[in-house]
Scaffold this motif. Structure first.
Motif, PDB file in Angstrom:
ATOM      1  N   THR A   1      13.584  -0.843 -27.887  1.00  0.00           N
ATOM      2  CA  THR A   1      13.855  -2.197 -28.384  1.00  0.00           C
ATOM      3  C   THR A   1      12.793  -3.200 -27.943  1.00  0.00           C
TER       4      THR A   1
ATOM      5  N   ARG B   1       9.346  -2.633 -39.487  1.00  0.00           N
ATOM      6  CA  ARG B   1       9.137  -2.651 -38.032  1.00  0.00           C
ATOM      7  C   ARG B   1      10.202  -3.458 -37.288  1.00  0.00           C
TER       8      ARG B   1
ATOM      9  N   SER C   1      13.886  -1.684 -37.358  1.00  0.00           N
ATOM     10  CA  SER C   1      13.970  -0.293 -36.911  1.00  0.00           C
ATOM     11  C   SER C   1      13.811  -0.289 -35.395  1.00  0.00           C
ATOM     12  N   TYR C   2      14.680   0.487 -34.703  1.00  0.00           N
ATOM     13  CA  TYR C   2      14.593   0.547 -33.250  1.00  0.00           C
ATOM     14  C   TYR C   2      15.286   1.813 -32.746  1.00  0.00           C
ATOM     15  N   THR C   3      14.984   2.129 -31.505  1.00  0.00           N
ATOM     16  CA  THR C   3      15.642   3.226 -30.799  1.00  0.00           C
ATOM     17  C   THR C   3      16.262   2.634 -29.539  1.00  0.00           C
TER      18      THR C   3
ATOM     19  N   GLU D   1      20.079  -5.364 -28.929  1.00  0.00           N
ATOM     20  CA  GLU D   1      19.527  -4.601 -27.793  1.00  0.00           C
ATOM     21  C   GLU D   1      20.640  -4.036 -26.908  1.00  0.00           C
TER      22      GLU D   1
ATOM     23  N   THR E   1      10.174  -3.256 -30.578  1.00  0.00           N
ATOM     24  CA  THR E   1      10.667  -3.967 -31.774  1.00  0.00           C
ATOM     25  C   THR E   1      10.631  -5.474 -31.547  1.00  0.00           C
ATOM     26  N   ARG E   2      11.038  -5.908 -30.365  1.00  0.00           N
ATOM     27  CA  ARG E   2      11.011  -7.340 -30.051  1.00  0.00           C
ATOM     28  C   ARG E   2       9.572  -7.862 -30.088  1.00  0.00           C
TER      29      ARG E   2
ATOM     30  N   THR F   1      20.203   4.332 -32.910  1.00  0.00           N
ATOM     31  CA  THR F   1      18.866   4.306 -33.509  1.00  0.00           C
ATOM     32  C   THR F   1      19.031   3.817 -34.939  1.00  0.00           C
TER      33      THR F   1
END
Length: 194
Positions: A97, A88, A91-93, A124, A100-101, A133
């Motif tokens: 973000t 988690r 992983s980000y798009t 970010e 994710t934060r 991504t």
């Protein structure tokens, strides 16, 4: 002629020769025997005490405290919780973000939270600028140490980075994670890249 009254049996006097004397222990041997027996008893006592101390040392090693070696359920739980957390927070798009934060805020504590906070600001910005991504998959996980509240976990990762208009790239990574159980939830407190 003598009468029967005059006949007395003659009992020979005991001989005083050394062959006929009853055996006697020499007075000098008895104290020596006692000293030898006492020394043997002391040696056995010291040997037994040494063995007890050594047995305690063997029983009181870090390996005997490592539940990862004996508690399958606890080991499986920490491996799953830490794997999920790593997936988690890494992983980000470009437009996700913030999620994710927020996940990192819940799943990280201590040194790991500080390190992540410092680096994620840069991530970010780059994710938005490059339309990046990142997807992280845990390939292998091993719990190398586990006590009631602390765990040390080794993770092997595959990370797939995708930029708009470019083919995806895959990179392997290896992390050592220190986790702590707080409020019935494993939180990552330290992350070391290998």
């Amino acid at each position: 002629m003598s009468t029967s009254e005059d006949v007395r049996p003659v009992i020979p006097a005991p001989r005083t020769s050394p062959e006929n004397d009853p055996p006697r222990a020499a007075p000098a041997r008895r104290p020596r025997l006692v000293a030898v027996l006492l020394a043997a008893a002391l040696a056995l006592t010291f040997a037994a005490a040494g063995l007890l101390v050594r047995a305690h040392q063997l029983a009181d090693t870090p390996a005997t405290d490592n539940r990862a070696l004996v508690d399958t359920a606890a080991t499986t739980r920490v491996a799953g919780d830490v794997s999920s957390a790593v997936t988690r927070i890494f992983s980000y798009t470009p437009d996700g973000t913030a999620a994710t934060r927020e996940a990192a805020r819940q799943l990280l504590a201590g040194k790991a939270a500080r390190q992540y906070g410092e680096l994620f600001g840069q991530v970010e910005k780059r994710a938005a600028d490059q339309q990046l991504t990142l997807t992280t998959h845990v390939v292998r996980v091993a719990v190398s140490g586990l006590t009631g509240t602390d765990a040390r976990v080794l993770l092997f990762l595959d990370q797939v980075a995708e930029r708009r208009g470019k083919p995806p790239t895959t990179a392997a990574a290896q992390l050592t994670v220190e986790a702590r159980l707080r409020a019935d939830r494993w939180q990552i407190v330290d992350i070391t890249s290998r």
